[in-house]
Scaffold this motif. Structure first.
Motif, PDB file in Angstrom:
ATOM      1  N   GLU A 170       0.770  -1.198   0.012  1.00  0.00           N
ATOM      2  CA  GLU A 170       0.049  -0.121  -0.122  1.00  0.00           C
ATOM      3  C   GLU A 170       0.951   1.239  -0.017  1.00  0.00           C
ATOM      4  O   GLU A 170       1.889   1.273   0.587  1.00  0.00           O
ATOM      5  CB  GLU A 170      -0.612  -0.009   1.194  1.00  0.00           C
ATOM      6  CG  GLU A 170      -2.138  -0.882   1.217  1.00  0.00           C
ATOM      7  CD  GLU A 170      -2.961  -0.780   2.194  1.00  0.00           C
ATOM      8  OE1 GLU A 170      -2.633  -0.228   3.327  1.00  0.00           O
ATOM      9  OE2 GLU A 170      -4.113  -1.100   2.226  1.00  0.00           O
ATOM     10  N   VAL A 171       0.467   2.207  -0.686  1.00  0.00           N
ATOM     11  CA  VAL A 171       1.396   3.451  -0.606  1.00  0.00           C
ATOM     12  C   VAL A 171       1.109   4.180   0.579  1.00  0.00           C
ATOM     13  O   VAL A 171      -0.329   4.592   0.990  1.00  0.00           O
ATOM     14  CB  VAL A 171       0.729   4.529  -1.998  1.00  0.00           C
ATOM     15  CG1 VAL A 171       1.474   5.690  -1.814  1.00  0.00           C
ATOM     16  CG2 VAL A 171       1.322   3.797  -3.272  1.00  0.00           C
ATOM     17  N   PRO A 172       1.845   4.364   1.431  1.00  0.00           N
ATOM     18  CA  PRO A 172       1.418   5.020   2.619  1.00  0.00           C
ATOM     19  C   PRO A 172       1.054   6.534   2.828  1.00  0.00           C
ATOM     20  O   PRO A 172       1.387   7.253   1.716  1.00  0.00           O
ATOM     21  CB  PRO A 172       3.055   5.058   3.394  1.00  0.00           C
ATOM     22  CG  PRO A 172       3.708   4.065   2.884  1.00  0.00           C
ATOM     23  CD  PRO A 172       3.301   3.866   1.180  1.00  0.00           C
ATOM     24  N   ALA A 173      -0.041   6.487   3.353  1.00  0.00           N
ATOM     25  CA  ALA A 173      -0.627   7.780   3.403  1.00  0.00           C
ATOM     26  C   ALA A 173      -0.190   8.798   4.111  1.00  0.00           C
ATOM     27  O   ALA A 173      -0.600   9.343   5.031  1.00  0.00           O
ATOM     28  CB  ALA A 173      -2.171   7.747   3.679  1.00  0.00           C
ATOM     29  N   VAL A 174       1.280   8.919   3.998  1.00  0.00           N
ATOM     30  CA  VAL A 174       1.879  10.195   4.608  1.00  0.00           C
ATOM     31  C   VAL A 174       2.276  11.311   3.961  1.00  0.00           C
ATOM     32  O   VAL A 174       2.738  12.326   4.452  1.00  0.00           O
ATOM     33  CB  VAL A 174       3.318   9.566   5.184  1.00  0.00           C
ATOM     34  CG1 VAL A 174       3.231   8.358   6.133  1.00  0.00           C
ATOM     35  CG2 VAL A 174       4.223   9.229   3.950  1.00  0.00           C
TER      36      VAL A 174
END
Length: 592
Positions: A170-174
């Motif tokens: 998952e593309v980290p939601a940072v």
């Protein structure tokens, strides 16, 4: 809602997409599909952009959407605030128009930082030879990342496939990510610029990526869409409750405090506005009386409040689907008596079998509280047609659909908890079940609602889980505040990407009113003791503020129902190995 995908390769050969991934993307967006390729000989690369649109707003707009400069936008999102989007406008067009005017990275970040609402984005800037991508602050829309075996290609996609030749994270939601394709061709290694949200953990690390991929963190330019959490801790006088048993009278007594009632009304106002934005201005349907909105419904306080608030803003002639899922209870063991005493004759046994057969096998806790909740809603709004959809799942169907669809949607998450919740939410969101007509008659019902409201976010912000009580007992208010901050910080990686992939598989859009930016900001301004009082009994102290709101809205027994996790309320957890731990890897999610 859309299924979006981008395949980038350091060659001019045609990029391809896994057939199973393409089919799954199309289920997310069944209204319009389109593929667009972009390539460059200097520097040398090629890109495949694939978008599958579920039309939700304004005029139908195909994606990828391209501007006059050759820039391409894949937008899986909803603008509920921040940017001006009129009800008749399509937000994809509005977002691309704003991005097309951007001449610098800071300008792109300024546009995305203003958006209130869930989104995942892939944006190709042709002249700059770069790809922007990312997820909103809470990660309410899925975006996955995978790379080729030769590390000379990568893929960004809403959903992938649990197969041996695809490895996803998952593309980290940072924050928002930027890849300079020209630099990649020159360096033979992939450098990813990360523009982090203001409130993101600065110690975040990217794990599981090839050694040729490096991340460069940039702390400037992307403002947080929510206010920081109030971390203050002080000694407060505890609320009084005279017994270990809770009742609606306890809530009404607490509401007599002027300060509490004012805070409760402010919560109702901000949450009501969040619900309004998510249930109005929906696309027209061929049958005007069919439900446009459904709610994942257990009869618990989170879903009950969403139903009451949705009732305020949905036209009274529209029905609302209440989706209630149950997994078949195990057959009880029959007692084998001896002799004639106590034996029933054959006819009596057959009658008993008919009476207790189908429905009793699905009378799980959430089904019982759901029916109770339906009675409360009917009393509050008798003119509304509430479709209480009883979604009954057998173990055979569970096994079949887990292997066919669900294991791919849950991926790359892989725990026992992901399996239980993923399966329960998938069957619930499908919306295929029975609706009662009169005393005994039932009819088949397939929900047509494109919008599915879910209560996720309430427990994480208002101390609804049992682990919050444990932390409070061991570490007091200070420990509880830290636990809640951690819960909100990890909600994207634990829940939201998975739930988005699961619900969207039915061509429906998950909407999360409790995670509306204005709702979160309001709750973040409050000290923890105004949101929960874990010195009070279960069914009262956890999510106290929400329970007070329920009483203020006129709800009854549902306002003091204790928290019950979906995997236990629906009884899916009872179908599997009872000795499993929620955090263990789940062998059932491995596709055969």
């Amino acid at each position: 809602m859309c299924g979006i995908c981008c395949v980038v390769s350091l060659s001019l050969s045609r990029c391809s997409l896994h057939d199973h991934v393409y089919e799954t993307l199309h289920r997310r967006g069944p209204d319009r599909s389109r593929d667009v390729t972009a390539s460059s000989s200097n520097p040398e690369y090629s890109c495949l952009f694939s978008a599958h649109v579920l039309h939700m707003r304004g005029s139908p707009t195909p994606q990828p959407l391209q501007d006059d400069h050759g820039n391409l936008l894949l937008w899986n999102g909803e603008v509920f605030g921040g940017l001006a989007v009129e009800p008749e406008e399509n937000d994809t067009q509005v977002v691309l128009s704003r991005l097309s005017a951007c001449k610098s990275p800071s300008a792109v970040l300024s546009v995305l930082g203003q958006v209130k609402g869930p989104w995942a984005i892939i944006y190709y800037q042709k002249e700059e030879h770069c790809v922007w991508f990312g997820r909103d602050f809470f990660g309410r829309r899925s975006l996955l990342w995978s790379w080729g075996a030769d590390e000379r290609s990568f893929t960004l996609t809403s959903v992938s496939s649990h197969s041996s030749d695809l490895r996803c994270l998952e593309v980290p939601a940072v924050g928002v990510y930027r890849v300079d394709l020209k630099s990649w061709t020159e360096r033979e290694s992939l450098k990813v610029d990360v523009y982090s949200w203001e409130l993101t953990d600065s110690d975040f690390t990217w794990e599981g990526f090839p050694s040729s991929v490096s991340f460069v963190l940039n702390h400037s330019g992307l403002s947080s869409p929510v206010l920081p959490m109030n971390m203050s801790v002080t000694e407060v006088e505890p609320n009084s409750c005279n017994s270990s048993h809770t009742s609606l009278d306890d809530l009404k007594e607490l509401l007599k405090s002027t300060g509490k009632r004012e805070t409760v009304r402010r919560l109702i106002d901000v949450l009501g506005e969040a619900v309004r934005r998510r249930v109005q201005h929906l696309p027209h349907q061929s049958h005007p009386h069919q439900a446009q909105v459904a709610i994942l419904f257990s009869g618990g306080i989170d879903s009950m409040i969403l139903a009451v608030l949705a009732d305020r803003y949905i036209p009274p002639d529209r029905s609302i689907d209440l989706l209630n899922v149950a997994f078949k209870l195990q057959e009880p063991k029959k007692n084998r008596g001896s002799g004639k005493k106590g034996q029933n004759n054959k006819k009596e046994r057959e009658t008993h079998a008919v009476t207790t057969s189908l429905q009793t096998h699905f009378d799980v806790p959430d089904r019982i509280t759901g029916r109770d909740g339906l009675r409360e809603l009917t009393a509050l709004s008798p003119g509304r047609k509430w479709n209480f959809v009883e979604i009954n799942v057998t173990q055979e169907e569970l096994k079949e659909m887990r292997m066919k669809n669900i294991c791919h949607l849950v991926y790359p998450l892989d725990t026992v908890l992901d399996d239980s919740i993923g399966c329960a939410v998938w069957f619930a969101a499908r919306g295929s079940g029975l609706v009662s007509e009169g005393e005994a008659a039932q009819r088949q019902h397939n929900s047509t609602a494109k919008v599915v409201l879910t209560g996720i976010g309430a427990d994480e912000q208002l101390a609804g889980y049992s682990r919050h009580r444990v932390r409070f007992k061991t570490s007091g208010l200070q420990g509880l505040v830290k636990e809640l901050a951690m819960e909100l910080g990890r909600i994207s990686s634990r829940n939201l990407g998975r739930d988005d992939r699961i619900i969207a598989d039915h061509g429906k859009e998950a909407r999360f009113p409790y995670l509306d930016e204005d709702v979160v900001s309001f709750l973040n301004t409050l000290p923890v003791w105004e949101k929960a009082d874990l010195s009070l009994p279960r069914g009262l102290g956890e999510k106290l503020l929400l329970r007070l709101a329920a009483a203020e809205l006129g709800l009854g027994p549902s306002a003091v129902l204790p928290k019950r996790a979906m995997q236990f309320g629906s009884r899916i957890a009872k179908l599997e190995n009872s000795r499993e731990k929620a955090s263990e890897k789940c062998s059932r999610l491995i596709a055969s």
